[in-house]
Enzyme design. Sequence first.
Site: not given
Ligand code: CNA
Length: 342
Positions: A134, A40-43, A117, A115
Amino acid sequence: MDAPSTSSSYDTIANIIRDSHATRVVVLTGAGISTSAGIPDFRTPSTGLYAKLARLKHLPYPEAIFSYHYFKHSPELFYAIADVRHPHNLKPTISHAFLALLAKKNLLHMVVTQNIDGLESAAGVPPEKVFACHGSWDTQRCITCKEPFPDDRMKEAITQGIVPRCLATDACDGIVKPDIVLFGEPLREGFEEKAEHKVVEADLVFVMGTSLKVHPFANLPSLACAGVPRVLINREKVGDLGNRKEDLCLLGNCDEEVRKLADALGWKKELEKLWEEAKTEHVKGNETDGEEYTVRLDAAIDKLAGMLDESLSISKGHKSMLERHLTEKLARLPKPPERDEK
Ligand code: CNA
């Protein structure tokens, strides 16, 4: 969601790439390129980690688990969900494979990812073409004496959900933390050279799967030189993408948009093949399915909610101490960039 992209947008980008106008492509990525892998993402409302963590009433705020000051105070929380946040055996997505394909075609200047991951490398992007600003889960060290901590002991701690302690000397006993950058920590070395400079040198910039809410990463798209096309691939418009006349916005899911773009480029078959190979190569043994990952994460957060009682809740005194600390830190600016939310 905003209006869908028109087919001419894909053709425009394909022409820029195919006609060799672009040979230094920089891709700026965030959690959205890994959500279809199951992380999952954060927001994102309801499915994002912040929404899931909001039910932990004793947390001062959901992001606290990813703050360095909170980690130092209560590392138990971070480790209680570390096992389900760790990307053990998750498969790269087709969006990650697209980055590897750009590298294979000698078009990729750099992937700058927020990311942690490691899925860009898992998809086959060469290590020198990835800057994970990060950090990652690959290594870890004591936060007090900075001594590295053995991988096998870390794996054990993550699996068991216990806080690993420094083994360097009996006197230290500091908390061990993976080398991921928490909020309030300095960024990984090289941000200027491997992120900012690369964007300035770019002749095409992709911004994929990020809300552009975390600084200083969020400033990177603005460093693209005037006239350089910036392509946003995301579910929603973010930052100032779309404000320049050369900007293009492909609004939708990363994987679908990447497939359409690959189609316009005539790369579709090659992309699918590269993705299949990357999945087979990367996932050996117990492959984790994305849905299973989400179920495990939900269960871990439920368990944590049960565990969290008043003793783990942040006291009012501690909260004001943190706030004082933050105010003092801000007063000492300027200083090297920290990973910070805006
Ligand atoms: P965020 O703030 O959660 O934003 C994610 C963005 O991606 C949003 O605008 C969503 O609408 C969009 N989104 C989500 N899924 C999809 C998809 N399938 N297709 C298109 N758009 C999509 O996350 P950010 O990366 O902007 O924030 C930065 C943080 C999140 C970093 O410090 C990371 O370390 C942290 N993070 C990383 C992971 C990972 O490593 N996979 C997971 C969760 C959080």
